[in-house]
Enzyme design. Structure first.
Site, PDB file in Angstrom:
ATOM      1  CG  HIS A 434      -2.367   0.765   1.182  1.00  0.00           C
ATOM      2  ND1 HIS A 434      -2.583   1.423  -0.272  1.00  0.00           N
ATOM      3  CD2 HIS A 434      -3.456   0.612   1.641  1.00  0.00           C
ATOM      4  CE1 HIS A 434      -3.767   2.032   0.087  1.00  0.00           C
ATOM      5  NE2 HIS A 434      -4.084   1.284   1.143  1.00  0.00           N
ATOM      6  CG  ASP A 438      -2.927   5.107  -4.215  1.00  0.00           C
ATOM      7  OD1 ASP A 438      -2.244   5.311  -3.215  1.00  0.00           O
ATOM      8  OD2 ASP A 438      -2.682   5.910  -5.038  1.00  0.00           O
TER       9      ASP A 438
END
Length: 463
Positions: A434, A438
């Site tokens: 992450h 995204d």
């Protein structure tokens, strides 16, 4: 002339290796390019072959950890060949017949003949024993342990390369036999009598006494079994180098990445129908079976092209984007999970991908996987469905930023055009870092994989 056998280098970062198993015995005659022993490092398991022929002189035992470049054996090129050994054996067998009459007088002739008959009987019995040992190739340590513990090698299931019986196989049989020994078996004396294993010279009164002793022993066994059964048994074994490396690698991925997983499900109807229709022609033309993995790798490449962050690395404060697609395929083995890399997978067709996977499986089974086969991957595909997994969250193969988890195909009711129908469905999971990927990009990537697998023609048309 003696030739040193050394532990070969398998990579700059590898400094030591575990000598797992000798495939030859000390004193055996070996040929050039014949497998000698198996080593295991923190990255690969490798089978080492002989550089020259001769007689093997082992210097390092199985189970020892040695540095790279250590001399573990010598090959004496001037040693006797198998033919010379057999000729010498035949000469030795004929010696007693020629020398016995000269060394002994007429009154002593009967004794040497008796000895000759005994030796001939022993010589005849030895091949019969060897035939029993041909359950598989047997390592020296396994043979010694079996002899010490009086274990029948025909009861041992081999797990080593080429059906070889290892020390671990013998220990497994020994542990299971010990577990059975603590359970009282009242029928054991009757079984011995029914098998006819009693001594022919034993009288009836002698037979009655063991029965009494057996009953007394049975009572004591019951008491002992209750005592042993209450104890908590544990077995402690050191982790192998490759298992230690897997543990460190997975823990590092969990600690050093912001890993997150997104899920979806795929209707496998179209792929299964396409595979069923062209499975035989595909195998006839390309000499390899058409599997599901090639469809998913092709689909992943199309998705990575649209979402380059999933194909990138984090390097300090930089993001390294890769304009090539080296796809790792997770393959389970007896030693642990390995991830060989299919390089430039985007340049291969379906047959090329399937052949690359088959080649890696063959290397793993024959302990010939090289360190270079495991390096350079940019994305990984793991298929837990082969083990029956319905759903999982795969762990990133650091420093990669994405891994796809495939699972078992299961028929489930789904809604298609406002109707409930039964379709073969597969859950898929995409784990990603992450820090650079995204949620929008991860979900878009997985949806693209789903679309390509559900409509395989899109991969051919690249739409």
């Amino acid at each position: 002339m003696a030739h040193d056998v050394k532990v070969p280098s398998v990579g700059e970062s590898v400094t030591e290796a575990l000598l797992v198993q000798w495939l030859k015995n000390d004193g055996d005659t070996v040929q050039a390019d014949e497998p000698l022993f198996v080593i295991e490092t923190d990255k690969v398991t490798l089978e080492v072959t002989a550089d020259t022929g001769g007689t093997l002189n082992i210097k390092v035992k199985e189970g020892e950890t040695v540095a790279i470049g250590t001399v573990v054996a010598e090959i004496e090129s001037g040693g006797k060949t198998e033919k010379d050994t057999s000729d010498t054996a035949r000469e030795q067998e004929s010696e007693p017949e020629n020398t016995a009459p000269k060394d002994s007088g007429p009154s002593e002739k009967k004794e040497p003949k008796g000895q000759e008959k005994k030796s001939e009987t022993e010589n005849k019995e030895i091949p019969e024993k060897d035939e029993g040992d041909k359950v598989g190739n047997i390592s020296p340590s396994a043979r010694r342990l079996a002899e010490e513990k009086q274990i029948d090698l025909s009861d041992v299931t081999p797990s080593g390369p080429g059906g070889r019986i290892t020390k671990g196989d013998v220990l497994l049989v020994l542990e299971s036999s010990q577990d059975r020994a603590v359970e009282p078996d009242a029928s054991e004396p009757d079984k011995a009598e029914s098998d006819g294993k009693t001594d022919p010279e034993t009288s009836a009164s002698d037979k009655a006494e063991p029965d009494k002793a057996g009953s007394d022993k049975g009572e004591s066994d019951q008491a002992d079994s209750g005592k042993v059964g209450s104890e908590e048994r544990v077995t402690r074994k050191p982790m192998t180098p490759i298992r230690r490396k897997i543990a460190e690698h997975l823990l590092k991925a969990r600690q050093n990445t912001a890993m997150l997983t997104t899920f979806n499900e795929i209707d496998m109807s179209r792929v299964m129908a396409l595979r069923q229709a062209y499975k035989e022609p595909f195998k006839e033309k390309h000499q390899v079976s058409l599997g599901f993995m090639s469809f998913f790798i092709k689909a992943c490449i199309e998705a990575l092209k649209q979402n380059p962050q999933v194909n990138a690395f984090v390097d300090g404060k930089d993001i390294v984007y890769h304009h090539y697609y080296h796809v790792g395929v997770a393959i389970g083995s007896g030693k642990g999970l390995v991830v060989p890399v299919i390089r430039h997978a985007d340049q291969l067709d379906f047959a090329g991908i399937e052949k690359a996977i088959v080649a890696f499986v063959d290397k793993i089974e024959n302990n010939r996987l090289e360190l270079a086969d495991l390096e350079g991957g940019t994305f990984t595909v793991s298929n837990g469905g082969v083990y029956g997994s319905l759903l999982s969250t795969p762990i990133l193969n650091s420093p990669q930023s994405g891994i796809l988890g495939m699972h078992k195909i299961e028929k489930r009711p789904v809604v298609v055009d406002d109707e409930v129908v039964i379709r073969p469905m597969m859950y898929v999971a995409l784990s990603y870092d992450h820090r650079i990927v995204d949620g929008r990009e991860a979900v878009t990537c997985l949806k693209k994989i789903k679309a390509c697998v559900e409509n395989p023609e899109r991969m051919l048309l690249e739409v």
